[in-house]
Design a protein around this motif. Sequence first.
Motif, PDB file in Angstrom:
ATOM      1  N   LEU A  53      14.964  19.943  37.363  1.00  0.00           N
ATOM      2  CA  LEU A  53      16.114  20.836  37.131  1.00  0.00           C
ATOM      3  C   LEU A  53      17.060  20.792  38.323  1.00  0.00           C
ATOM      4  O   LEU A  53      18.275  20.640  38.163  1.00  0.00           O
ATOM      5  N   LEU A  54      16.497  20.892  39.534  1.00  0.00           N
ATOM      6  CA  LEU A  54      17.342  20.891  40.740  1.00  0.00           C
ATOM      7  C   LEU A  54      18.094  19.570  40.866  1.00  0.00           C
ATOM      8  O   LEU A  54      19.299  19.553  41.152  1.00  0.00           O
ATOM      9  N   ALA A  55      17.415  18.470  40.594  1.00  0.00           N
ATOM     10  CA  ALA A  55      18.054  17.149  40.748  1.00  0.00           C
ATOM     11  C   ALA A  55      19.187  16.963  39.738  1.00  0.00           C
ATOM     12  O   ALA A  55      20.299  16.556  40.106  1.00  0.00           O
ATOM     13  N   VAL A  56      18.943  17.306  38.483  1.00  0.00           N
ATOM     14  CA  VAL A  56      19.975  17.115  37.450  1.00  0.00           C
ATOM     15  C   VAL A  56      21.145  18.072  37.666  1.00  0.00           C
ATOM     16  O   VAL A  56      22.312  17.674  37.621  1.00  0.00           O
ATOM     17  N   THR A  59      24.173  17.510  40.192  1.00  0.00           N
ATOM     18  CA  THR A  59      25.330  16.657  39.849  1.00  0.00           C
ATOM     19  C   THR A  59      26.455  17.481  39.215  1.00  0.00           C
ATOM     20  O   THR A  59      27.516  16.947  38.902  1.00  0.00           O
ATOM     21  N   TRP A  60      26.190  18.783  39.018  1.00  0.00           N
ATOM     22  CA  TRP A  60      27.217  19.657  38.440  1.00  0.00           C
ATOM     23  C   TRP A  60      27.850  20.494  39.546  1.00  0.00           C
ATOM     24  O   TRP A  60      27.159  20.944  40.458  1.00  0.00           O
ATOM     25  N   ALA A  61      29.147  20.713  39.416  1.00  0.00           N
ATOM     26  CA  ALA A  61      29.855  21.549  40.401  1.00  0.00           C
ATOM     27  C   ALA A  61      29.260  22.960  40.381  1.00  0.00           C
ATOM     28  O   ALA A  61      28.964  23.480  39.291  1.00  0.00           O
ATOM     29  N   PRO A  62      29.051  23.564  41.558  1.00  0.00           N
ATOM     30  CA  PRO A  62      28.425  24.909  41.610  1.00  0.00           C
ATOM     31  C   PRO A  62      29.100  25.934  40.701  1.00  0.00           C
ATOM     32  O   PRO A  62      28.417  26.763  40.093  1.00  0.00           O
ATOM     33  N   GLU A  63      30.436  25.864  40.568  1.00  0.00           N
ATOM     34  CA  GLU A  63      31.113  26.860  39.739  1.00  0.00           C
ATOM     35  C   GLU A  63      30.932  26.588  38.246  1.00  0.00           C
ATOM     36  O   GLU A  63      31.329  27.401  37.402  1.00  0.00           O
ATOM     37  N   LYS A  64      30.288  25.451  37.921  1.00  0.00           N
ATOM     38  CA  LYS A  64      30.076  25.101  36.507  1.00  0.00           C
ATOM     39  C   LYS A  64      28.605  25.215  36.107  1.00  0.00           C
ATOM     40  O   LYS A  64      28.225  24.839  34.988  1.00  0.00           O
ATOM     41  N   ARG A  65      27.744  25.669  37.006  1.00  0.00           N
ATOM     42  CA  ARG A  65      26.310  25.719  36.699  1.00  0.00           C
ATOM     43  C   ARG A  65      25.688  27.031  37.141  1.00  0.00           C
ATOM     44  O   ARG A  65      26.194  27.706  38.031  1.00  0.00           O
ATOM     45  N   ILE A  66      24.597  27.393  36.457  1.00  0.00           N
ATOM     46  CA  ILE A  66      23.718  28.496  36.848  1.00  0.00           C
ATOM     47  C   ILE A  66      22.300  27.948  36.799  1.00  0.00           C
ATOM     48  O   ILE A  66      21.914  27.300  35.818  1.00  0.00           O
ATOM     49  N   ARG A  67      21.540  28.197  37.846  1.00  0.00           N
ATOM     50  CA  ARG A  67      20.139  27.765  37.854  1.00  0.00           C
ATOM     51  C   ARG A  67      19.241  28.967  37.624  1.00  0.00           C
ATOM     52  O   ARG A  67      19.281  29.921  38.388  1.00  0.00           O
ATOM     53  N   ALA A  68      18.449  28.905  36.559  1.00  0.00           N
ATOM     54  CA  ALA A  68      17.536  30.002  36.232  1.00  0.00           C
ATOM     55  C   ALA A  68      16.112  29.482  36.297  1.00  0.00           C
ATOM     56  O   ALA A  68      15.771  28.503  35.619  1.00  0.00           O
ATOM     57  N   ARG A  96      29.867  28.189  31.800  1.00  0.00           N
ATOM     58  CA  ARG A  96      28.936  27.467  32.681  1.00  0.00           C
ATOM     59  C   ARG A  96      27.731  26.943  31.909  1.00  0.00           C
ATOM     60  O   ARG A  96      27.414  27.452  30.839  1.00  0.00           O
ATOM     61  N   ARG A  97      27.063  25.946  32.483  1.00  0.00           N
ATOM     62  CA  ARG A  97      25.812  25.470  31.896  1.00  0.00           C
ATOM     63  C   ARG A  97      24.646  26.169  32.587  1.00  0.00           C
ATOM     64  O   ARG A  97      24.593  26.230  33.827  1.00  0.00           O
ATOM     65  N   LEU A  98      23.735  26.710  31.762  1.00  0.00           N
ATOM     66  CA  LEU A  98      22.542  27.362  32.292  1.00  0.00           C
ATOM     67  C   LEU A  98      21.431  26.326  32.330  1.00  0.00           C
ATOM     68  O   LEU A  98      21.008  25.817  31.285  1.00  0.00           O
ATOM     69  N   PHE A  99      20.999  25.983  33.530  1.00  0.00           N
ATOM     70  CA  PHE A  99      19.850  25.098  33.724  1.00  0.00           C
ATOM     71  C   PHE A  99      18.643  26.011  33.879  1.00  0.00           C
ATOM     72  O   PHE A  99      18.610  26.821  34.802  1.00  0.00           O
TER      73      PHE A  99
END
Length: 244
Positions: A53-56, A59-68, A96-99
């Motif tokens: 999850l962290l690796a994929v 590659t996304w801009a921080p303002e476009k992703r959320i890590r859960a 945003r994309r929720l990872f």
Amino acid sequence: MKVFVFHTPESTPTKMVADCAIAVDVLRATSTIATALGSGAEAVQAFSDLDKLLAVSETWAPEKRIRAGERGGSQVEGFDFGNSPLDCTPERVGGRRLFISTTNGTRALQCIEAAPTVLAAALINRRAVVQHLIQHQPETVWIVGSGWEGSFSLEDTVCAGAIVDGLQIELGCSLDDLAGNDETIAAVSLYRQWQDDLLGLFHHASHGKRLLRLNIIEDLKYCSQQDVLDVLPIQRELGVLVKA
Ligand code: 3SL
């Protein structure tokens, strides 16, 4: 249409897939996924492995992703979110994309990802799932409970029962017409016993008790509601779910 219920991912057949496979993790992964998409998330990408999850997501801009990330019911250190659907507000996830990676729910999604149609179901979006099945009439349907580390979960099986009960009412057929295995009958029986007190059932459930020990009562209340979200999470590409 024949519906097969599997209480855990481990109990699903390995040499075949259904036409439509549905992952259920009422507490809390699929409730979170449906809520995030209902709040305008671009997509939800599920991982059973935190490092992947962290690796994929890197590659996304921080303002476009959320890590859960959740393990053992708690938020993983360094992640933006744990696994609470109540964190998934439009302000926080919109666009945003929720990872996401959780103990069981994302593993269940991975277990069924090869099916032609993959959905994520919870009690909150049960009607949307029933409507999809009525409209598309897949020949074989698997409803796969996430369980807890390989063991049965009351909340997942009662949700499977709620889906089948909804199908039977809409189709006006017999339970035998719909049921592909005994687990399906057991799931409907559990649902009909507890349909008016699902929060009460969660207080008996081992995972419900685990979350209560972590003072996570508001999530239990939210996840015990039925048909409050007209959102159908559907897999668009392996591991990526969008709002249908
Ligand atoms: O097991 C899971 O996938 C989670 O939903 C568990 S928790 O509710 O986030 O603890």
